[in-house]
Design a protein around this motif. Structure first.
Motif, PDB file in Angstrom:
ATOM      1  N   ASP A   1       0.830  -1.212   0.000  1.00  0.00           N
ATOM      2  CA  ASP A   1       0.000   0.000   0.000  1.00  0.00           C
ATOM      3  C   ASP A   1       0.865   1.263   0.000  1.00  0.00           C
ATOM      4  O   ASP A   1       0.553   2.238  -0.693  1.00  0.00           O
ATOM      5  N   ILE A   2       1.937   1.252   0.792  1.00  0.00           N
ATOM      6  CA  ILE A   2       2.862   2.387   0.822  1.00  0.00           C
ATOM      7  C   ILE A   2       3.458   2.601  -0.563  1.00  0.00           C
ATOM      8  O   ILE A   2       3.539   3.733  -1.055  1.00  0.00           O
ATOM      9  N   GLU A   3       3.861   1.523  -1.209  1.00  0.00           N
ATOM     10  CA  GLU A   3       4.469   1.615  -2.533  1.00  0.00           C
ATOM     11  C   GLU A   3       3.505   2.218  -3.557  1.00  0.00           C
ATOM     12  O   GLU A   3       3.873   3.079  -4.354  1.00  0.00           O
ATOM     13  N   ARG A   4       2.259   1.776  -3.521  1.00  0.00           N
ATOM     14  CA  ARG A   4       1.261   2.329  -4.446  1.00  0.00           C
ATOM     15  C   ARG A   4       1.094   3.834  -4.216  1.00  0.00           C
ATOM     16  O   ARG A   4       1.076   4.617  -5.165  1.00  0.00           O
ATOM     17  N   ALA A   5       0.970   4.226  -2.955  1.00  0.00           N
ATOM     18  CA  ALA A   5       0.791   5.650  -2.637  1.00  0.00           C
ATOM     19  C   ALA A   5       2.029   6.453  -3.019  1.00  0.00           C
ATOM     20  O   ALA A   5       1.918   7.566  -3.551  1.00  0.00           O
ATOM     21  N   ALA A   6       3.216   5.908  -2.762  1.00  0.00           N
ATOM     22  CA  ALA A   6       4.459   6.608  -3.069  1.00  0.00           C
ATOM     23  C   ALA A   6       4.663   6.760  -4.572  1.00  0.00           C
ATOM     24  O   ALA A   6       5.370   7.668  -5.015  1.00  0.00           O
ATOM     25  N   GLY A   7       4.050   5.903  -5.358  1.00  0.00           N
ATOM     26  CA  GLY A   7       4.169   5.991  -6.804  1.00  0.00           C
ATOM     27  C   GLY A   7       3.332   7.092  -7.423  1.00  0.00           C
ATOM     28  O   GLY A   7       3.620   7.561  -8.533  1.00  0.00           O
ATOM     29  N   GLU A   8       2.295   7.512  -6.741  1.00  0.00           N
ATOM     30  CA  GLU A   8       1.367   8.495  -7.311  1.00  0.00           C
ATOM     31  C   GLU A   8       2.024   9.804  -7.753  1.00  0.00           C
ATOM     32  O   GLU A   8       1.668  10.345  -8.794  1.00  0.00           O
ATOM     33  N   PRO A   9       2.963  10.379  -7.006  1.00  0.00           N
ATOM     34  CA  PRO A   9       3.575  11.636  -7.468  1.00  0.00           C
ATOM     35  C   PRO A   9       4.243  11.540  -8.846  1.00  0.00           C
ATOM     36  O   PRO A   9       4.379  12.543  -9.533  1.00  0.00           O
ATOM     37  N   PHE A  10       4.643  10.330  -9.259  1.00  0.00           N
ATOM     38  CA  PHE A  10       5.238  10.178 -10.584  1.00  0.00           C
ATOM     39  C   PHE A  10       4.225  10.496 -11.690  1.00  0.00           C
ATOM     40  O   PHE A  10       4.597  10.923 -12.781  1.00  0.00           O
ATOM     41  N   ARG A  11       2.960  10.300 -11.395  1.00  0.00           N
ATOM     42  CA  ARG A  11       1.908  10.576 -12.370  1.00  0.00           C
ATOM     43  C   ARG A  11       1.932  12.051 -12.787  1.00  0.00           C
ATOM     44  O   ARG A  11       1.762  12.371 -13.957  1.00  0.00           O
TER      45      ARG A  11
ATOM     46  N   GLY B   1       2.567   3.033  15.424  1.00  0.00           N
ATOM     47  CA  GLY B   1       3.007   1.665  15.242  1.00  0.00           C
ATOM     48  C   GLY B   1       2.747   1.110  13.857  1.00  0.00           C
ATOM     49  O   GLY B   1       3.235   0.042  13.516  1.00  0.00           O
ATOM     50  N   ARG B   2       2.008   1.811  13.033  1.00  0.00           N
ATOM     51  CA  ARG B   2       1.707   1.356  11.670  1.00  0.00           C
ATOM     52  C   ARG B   2       2.814   1.836  10.731  1.00  0.00           C
ATOM     53  O   ARG B   2       3.228   2.987  10.778  1.00  0.00           O
ATOM     54  N   PRO B   3       3.307   0.967   9.834  1.00  0.00           N
ATOM     55  CA  PRO B   3       4.346   1.401   8.897  1.00  0.00           C
ATOM     56  C   PRO B   3       3.881   2.548   8.004  1.00  0.00           C
ATOM     57  O   PRO B   3       2.766   2.526   7.481  1.00  0.00           O
ATOM     58  N   VAL B   4       4.748   3.557   7.869  1.00  0.00           N
ATOM     59  CA  VAL B   4       4.501   4.665   6.953  1.00  0.00           C
ATOM     60  C   VAL B   4       5.593   4.731   5.876  1.00  0.00           C
ATOM     61  O   VAL B   4       5.479   5.520   4.937  1.00  0.00           O
ATOM     62  N   ALA B   5       6.615   3.905   6.027  1.00  0.00           N
ATOM     63  CA  ALA B   5       7.711   3.854   5.061  1.00  0.00           C
ATOM     64  C   ALA B   5       8.430   2.520   5.238  1.00  0.00           C
ATOM     65  O   ALA B   5       8.322   1.885   6.292  1.00  0.00           O
TER      66      ALA B   5
ATOM     67  N   SER C   1      10.620   3.556   0.179  1.00  0.00           N
ATOM     68  CA  SER C   1       9.379   4.266  -0.149  1.00  0.00           C
ATOM     69  C   SER C   1       8.754   4.829   1.114  1.00  0.00           C
ATOM     70  O   SER C   1       8.686   4.153   2.135  1.00  0.00           O
ATOM     71  N   VAL C   2       8.281   6.060   0.975  1.00  0.00           N
ATOM     72  CA  VAL C   2       7.627   6.763   2.079  1.00  0.00           C
ATOM     73  C   VAL C   2       6.225   7.139   1.625  1.00  0.00           C
ATOM     74  O   VAL C   2       6.050   7.685   0.525  1.00  0.00           O
ATOM     75  N   HIS C   3       5.236   6.849   2.453  1.00  0.00           N
ATOM     76  CA  HIS C   3       3.871   7.259   2.138  1.00  0.00           C
ATOM     77  C   HIS C   3       3.848   8.782   2.030  1.00  0.00           C
ATOM     78  O   HIS C   3       4.455   9.472   2.860  1.00  0.00           O
TER      79      HIS C   3
END
Length: 179
Positions: A16-26, A71-75, A92-94
């Protein structure tokens, strides 16, 4: 912020983090990168089982994705030893946790682990013209490698990237000493 080894339960969250981190490339016209599937769970598990997958946990004060993120991963960062250095396969960072030093903290953690394992440096491959890629890594101490400096393992990584079409945009291998 707390850095810890990834757990099996974290792995879908890393996707999920990876998908979100990819969005700025759009926004840069790199829709293929934005739409690229995140690493498969099996691949993430391989890095995790080897002890080479770490997450940065969210903090309630960070405001990432609403309440309940402590406690939830953000990166996350995954990598492996390649030719005497620790190669960062992905960091990758959310976007909700961006611009707070989370990625830099993960990279420092990986550098410490690499040093503990007797590895001489960190390597990575990245896009040259994306502000949060090569220019960012240069600001935190990485330098571009020249073609003669590429190790056999880095050449293989670059060839695989080219097969996947990543060379459509300029890319570079980078290095930073762990000492």
């Amino acid at each position: 912020m707390r850095i810890r080894p990834a757990t099996p339960a974290d792995l879908p969250l890393l996707q999920d983090i990876e998908r979100a981190a990819g969005e700025p490339f759009r926004t840069l016209g790199m829709t293929e990168i934005a739409d690229d599937e995140p690493p498969a769970l099996e691949l993430l598990e391989r890095f995790r089982a080897a002890g080479h997958a770490w997450v940065a946990e969210g903090d309630e004060a960070e405001g990432t994705e609403g309440d309940g993120d402590a406690g939830r991963p953000v990166a996350y960062l995954i990598g492996e030893p390649v030719d005497g250095a620790f190669h960062i396969e992905q960091v990758s960072v959310h976007p909700d946790a961006a611009h707070r030093g989370v990625g830099r903290t993960l990279i420092e953690y990986a550098a410490d682990r690499a040093r503990d394992q007797g590895l001489t440096g960190l390597t990575l491959t990245t896009f040259t013209e994306i502000p949060w890629n090569a220019p960012y890594y240069e600001r935190i101490g990485f330098r571009p490698l020249t073609d003669p400096e590429l190790t056999p393992g880095l050449r293989k990584i670059r060839a695989t990237e080219a097969e996947h079409g990543l060379d459509r945009w300029p890319r570079v291998c980078m290095y930073r000493a762990t000492t």
